[in-house]
Scaffold this active site. Structure first.
Site, PDB file in Angstrom:
ATOM      1  N   GLU A   1      25.311  54.796  16.532  1.00 48.85           N
ATOM      2  CA  GLU A   1      24.405  54.520  15.846  1.00 48.85           C
ATOM      3  C   GLU A   1      24.999  53.943  14.322  1.00 48.85           C
ATOM      4  O   GLU A   1      24.554  52.930  13.777  1.00 48.85           O
ATOM      5  CB  GLU A   1      23.443  55.696  15.572  1.00 48.85           C
ATOM      6  CG  GLU A   1      22.426  55.739  16.864  1.00 48.85           C
ATOM      7  CD  GLU A   1      21.606  57.045  16.698  1.00 48.85           C
ATOM      8  OE1 GLU A   1      20.740  57.284  17.774  1.00 48.85           O
ATOM      9  OE2 GLU A   1      22.059  57.927  15.936  1.00 48.85           O
TER      10      GLU A   1
ATOM     11  N   ASP B   1      20.270  54.274  13.731  1.00 48.80           N
ATOM     12  CA  ASP B   1      19.038  54.837  14.507  1.00 48.80           C
ATOM     13  C   ASP B   1      17.907  53.937  14.734  1.00 48.80           C
ATOM     14  O   ASP B   1      17.347  53.455  15.474  1.00 48.80           O
ATOM     15  CB  ASP B   1      18.826  56.212  14.266  1.00 48.80           C
ATOM     16  CG  ASP B   1      17.895  56.567  15.179  1.00 48.80           C
ATOM     17  OD1 ASP B   1      17.882  56.816  16.316  1.00 48.80           O
ATOM     18  OD2 ASP B   1      16.630  57.236  14.533  1.00 48.80           O
TER      19      ASP B   1
END
Length: 114
Positions: free
Chosen positions: A110, A38
């Site tokens: 992610e 992320d």
């Protein structure tokens, strides 16, 4: 070695963690990689839009950034690339249609980026 997005992963164990949901393995799953991915994705996108949209104000850059790192977009890309078929799920998540869970798809994307 597995290949995803035309990238060959050198560490197959790390890749397996990146596509493993906690319902399948409580210890070796994508949660920590998702956290890192992320942040990596956010930094890469921020750098890209900063350099390529030099005449835009901060507010417009932020709108672009938010869209490009959004869970919705990541889930769409995951489905488009067949990532849903690669996710390793526990029986309960499999039964609950976890492969199509947008949150799972975003998290796996992610984790793969990490």
């Amino acid at each position: 070695m597995k290949e995803i997005f035309s990238y060959k992963f050198k560490d197959s164990e790390l890749l397996e963690n990146a596509i493993t949901h906690a319902s399948s393995d409580a210890n070796a799953n994508y949660q920590r990689l998702e956290f890192l991915g992320d942040r990596i994705l956010s930094l890469i996108i921020a750098d890209y839009i900063y350099k390529n949209f030099a005449n835009e104000a901060e507010g417009e850059l932020a709108r672009r950034h938010n869209y490009l790192v959004s869970g919705q977009l990541l889930a769409e890309i995951a489905l488009e690339k067949g990532i849903d078929k690669l996710i390793i799920l526990g029986k309960s998540e499999e039964a609950a249609n976890g492969r199509n869970n947008k949150s799972h798809l975003e998290d796996v994307m992610e984790a793969i980026i990490a």
